[in-house]
Motif scaffolding. Structure first.
Motif, PDB file in Angstrom:
ATOM      1  N   ALA A 118       0.886  -1.215   0.014  1.00 27.61           N
ATOM      2  CA  ALA A 118       0.061   0.293   0.147  1.00 27.61           C
ATOM      3  C   ALA A 118       0.950   1.062  -0.298  1.00 27.61           C
ATOM      4  O   ALA A 118      -0.118   2.441  -0.521  1.00 27.61           O
ATOM      5  N   ARG A 119       2.036   1.453   0.776  1.00 25.17           N
ATOM      6  CA  ARG A 119       2.836   2.312   0.360  1.00 25.17           C
ATOM      7  C   ARG A 119       4.467   1.889   0.368  1.00 25.17           C
ATOM      8  O   ARG A 119       5.081   0.213   0.325  1.00 25.17           O
ATOM      9  N   LEU A 120       5.244   2.531  -0.263  1.00 25.93           N
ATOM     10  CA  LEU A 120       6.728   2.155  -0.448  1.00 25.93           C
ATOM     11  C   LEU A 120       7.951   3.605   0.208  1.00 25.93           C
ATOM     12  O   LEU A 120       7.293   4.310   0.475  1.00 25.93           O
ATOM     13  N   GLY A 121       8.115   2.569   1.262  1.00 27.56           N
ATOM     14  CA  GLY A 121       9.063   3.717   1.976  1.00 27.56           C
ATOM     15  C   GLY A 121      10.897   3.852   1.252  1.00 27.56           C
ATOM     16  O   GLY A 121      10.489   2.386   0.219  1.00 27.56           O
ATOM     17  N   LEU A 122      11.256   4.549   1.681  1.00 24.62           N
ATOM     18  CA  LEU A 122      13.063   4.352   1.163  1.00 24.62           C
ATOM     19  C   LEU A 122      13.917   4.764   2.408  1.00 24.62           C
ATOM     20  O   LEU A 122      13.314   6.375   2.780  1.00 24.62           O
ATOM     21  N   TRP A 123      15.655   5.146   2.523  1.00 28.30           N
ATOM     22  CA  TRP A 123      16.025   5.782   3.239  1.00 28.30           C
ATOM     23  C   TRP A 123      17.271   6.762   2.254  1.00 28.30           C
ATOM     24  O   TRP A 123      17.305   5.587   1.032  1.00 28.30           O
ATOM     25  N   VAL A 124      17.068   7.426   2.338  1.00 28.04           N
ATOM     26  CA  VAL A 124      18.808   8.681   1.224  1.00 28.04           C
ATOM     27  C   VAL A 124      18.790   9.318   1.970  1.00 28.04           C
ATOM     28  O   VAL A 124      18.743   9.801   2.980  1.00 28.04           O
TER      29      VAL A 124
END
Length: 165
Positions: A118-124
């Motif tokens: 339902a959602r997508l996360g990422l770290w930057v």
């Protein structure tokens, strides 16, 4: 992505790190990165029956593999399920800004929807302004979460971006 793409992906990943993170992580770490070792580690991970990741490559008829992205289940317990995570997205440094990254990101979003996320996360990296602009243009928003990830003994601050699917 196939097993035959691993060497090209390692070159892209190492080149991406050396280009995007120079001045943000210790130079000694970047200079010590080895595409052959990266490829060997990648092959070992891919051969595990528990490997939960989906990997996509962008290809050019003339240049072969020119970009790579990897996604899988979110590792963040505070992100409401079902959630996925974009672990990596790299393009050959000479091709940054040509649309390859956007195409890979579109493929990642499609794959995440197919997985049922339902959602997508990422770290930057907090200091990686170019990547932060890229992800903002792709519809991701910083949600206020931060973490410190040491690189070669030096603290590096990352911020989380999330978008609904």
């Amino acid at each position: 992505m196939t097993d035959d793409d691993v060497d090209a992906v390692a070159e892209i990943r190492v080149g991406g790190w050396r280009t995007a993170y120079r001045g943000l992580v210790p130079d000694r770490y970047l200079d010590a990165m080895d595409p052959l070792a990266d490829a060997a580690a990648h092959r070992a991970r891919r051969s595990s029956p528990a490997y939960p990741m989906a990997e996509l490559v962008a290809e050019s008829p003339l240049d072969g593999v020119i970009g790579w992205a990897c996604l899988g289940p979110s590792r963040d317990e505070d992100l409401p399920a079902p959630a996925g995570e974009l672990y990596a997205l790299y393009v050959r440094p000479a091709l940054v800004g040509t649309g390859v990254g956007r195409a890979l990101c579109a493929g990642v979003l499609e794959r995440a929807r197919e997985r049922g996320d339902a959602r997508l996360g990422l770290w930057v990296l907090r200091e990686n302004a170019r990547a932060r602009r890229f992800y903002a243009r792709a519809g991701f928003t910083a949600d206020g979460a931060e973490r410190v990830d040491p690189v070669d003994g030096e603290p590096v601050v990352e911020v989380r971006y999330v978008r609904g699917l």
